[in-house]
Scaffold this motif. Structure first.
Motif, PDB file in Angstrom:
ATOM      1  N   UNK A  12      19.193   0.183   2.906  1.00  0.00           N
ATOM      2  CA  UNK A  12      19.216  -0.057   1.674  1.00  0.00           C
ATOM      3  C   UNK A  12      20.539  -0.372   1.858  1.00  0.00           C
ATOM      4  N   UNK A  13      20.281  -0.970   0.699  1.00  0.00           N
ATOM      5  CA  UNK A  13      20.782  -1.013  -0.731  1.00  0.00           C
ATOM      6  C   UNK A  13      20.787  -1.571  -1.987  1.00  0.00           C
ATOM      7  N   UNK A  14      21.271  -0.832  -2.345  1.00  0.00           N
ATOM      8  CA  UNK A  14      21.354  -0.313  -4.800  1.00  0.00           C
ATOM      9  C   UNK A  14      22.688  -1.053  -5.206  1.00  0.00           C
ATOM     10  N   UNK A  15      22.380  -2.407  -5.181  1.00  0.00           N
ATOM     11  CA  UNK A  15      23.687  -3.710  -5.453  1.00  0.00           C
ATOM     12  C   UNK A  15      24.641  -3.362  -4.682  1.00  0.00           C
ATOM     13  N   UNK A  16      24.767  -3.222  -3.301  1.00  0.00           N
ATOM     14  CA  UNK A  16      25.897  -3.082  -2.514  1.00  0.00           C
ATOM     15  C   UNK A  16      26.894  -4.114  -2.535  1.00  0.00           C
ATOM     16  N   UNK A  17      27.075  -5.424  -3.688  1.00  0.00           N
ATOM     17  CA  UNK A  17      28.205  -5.687  -3.347  1.00  0.00           C
ATOM     18  C   UNK A  17      28.045  -7.301  -2.768  1.00  0.00           C
ATOM     19  N   UNK A  18      29.132  -7.248  -2.400  1.00  0.00           N
ATOM     20  CA  UNK A  18      29.721  -8.050  -0.560  1.00  0.00           C
ATOM     21  C   UNK A  18      29.037  -7.389   0.608  1.00  0.00           C
ATOM     22  N   UNK A  19      28.290  -5.720   0.186  1.00  0.00           N
ATOM     23  CA  UNK A  19      27.802  -5.729   1.682  1.00  0.00           C
ATOM     24  C   UNK A  19      26.434  -6.239   2.367  1.00  0.00           C
ATOM     25  N   UNK A  20      26.069  -6.735   0.690  1.00  0.00           N
ATOM     26  CA  UNK A  20      24.545  -7.310   0.795  1.00  0.00           C
ATOM     27  C   UNK A  20      23.744  -8.485   2.145  1.00  0.00           C
TER      28      UNK A  20
END
Length: 289
Positions: free
Chosen positions: A210-218
């Motif tokens: 999961x990623x919540x607003x993960x920026x460059x890691x999206x």
């Protein structure tokens, strides 16, 4: 994907919700399990779940100070791997939850759901405190070096966090070594999609990413999940077109806007779905079951 992770709750999410005032009391005594035992008794006998299943493990990538990890780990009983260079944070609300769970555990007088929820919160508080101390010690060392001071400081005997090669922070587990208590790990590192080494191995061992607003890691989260054939859920935010100039959408146009970024990610696999989360701002979530 998030719902499937929560399904493996160890039976104490209700206690955590009641402690924080976010759930109504449930009359579990009236629900009978086969054989005459009520479901609450059966759940406790099975270590927290009336239908025992393997506890789910979630990778919270680019999760900042761990707001989402706290919800998944402390409130819902998931094993959790937090990946972010930032130190684990402890908000006043989280501290209040820890205090409430400690009271509930003391009142219960047994190692049941309330005790396990408290142990998860206890681990979180200790990790946050030790990482705060590590950050303070690093700052003091920089000051001593910059002022050309010749002074040595012994490592605190109580400090059980070691930032090792690869950015892994290993917190002392104490009483939470009990197998019935969900595990929490923090890797103080960035994720760019590599699945080798300690960080990659930890992510590969998770059941959902999961990623919540993960920026460059999206995009790395999506690519890693597809490569591992694991469910995922990401809530994209910033596009960073200058950092990723080679991205091109299904129509061949450069990916520069938020809408283009969503379509670019969805085009990676036909099984990727989109939904909306109930908050203001960029709330669209891309997920694959």
């Amino acid at each position: 994907a998030l719902a499937s992770a929560g399904d493996a709750d160890d039976g104490s999410n209700a206690e955590a919700a009641r402690a924080s005032g976010t759930a109504r009391e449930l009359n579990t005594h009236t629900k009978r399990a086969p054989g005459g035992a009520n479901r609450r008794e059966t759940r406790e006998a099975n270590g927290g779940d009336a239908h025992p299943r393997r506890r789910k493990k979630v990778a919270d990538i680019a999760g900042g100070g761990g707001t989402l990890s706290f919800e998944l780990h402390v409130r819902h009983g998931c094993d959790c791997v937090l990946v972010d260079p930032a130190f684990v944070a402890l908000s006043p609300r989280q501290l209040g939850t820890w205090r409430n769970l400690r009271k509930r555990a003391a009142l219960s007088g047994e190692r049941g759901g309330a005790w396990r929820a408290w142990q998860r919160a206890e681990r979180w508080v200790r990790v946050a405190a030790r990482e705060r101390d590590a950050r303070r010690d690093a700052h003091v060392r920089r000051v001593l070096v910059n002022t050309d001071a010749r002074e040595t400081r012994e490592t605190r005997a109580s400090s059980d966090v070691r930032i090792r090669d690869g950015g892994e922070a290993d917190a002392a587990r104490g009483a939470a070594d009990d197998a019935s208590v969900a595990r929490f790990e923090h890797f103080a590192d960035s994720f760019w999609g590599e699945l080798d080494g300690a960080l990659g191995g930890a992510i590969a061992s998770c059941d959902v990413l999961v990623g919540m607003h993960p920026d460059q890691a999206t995009e790395p989260i999506v690519d890693a999940a597809l490569r591992l054939n694991k469910p995922f859920a990401v809530v994209p935010c910033c596009v960073f077109p200058e950092a990723f100039p080679d991205r091109a959408g299904p129509d061949g146009a450069p990916v520069r806007s938020y809408a283009q970024f969503l379509e670019y990610l969805r085009a990676k696999d036909p099984g990727i779905e989109i939904a909306y989360l109930p908050f203001q701002g960029r709330s669209r979530v891309l997920y694959k079951r």
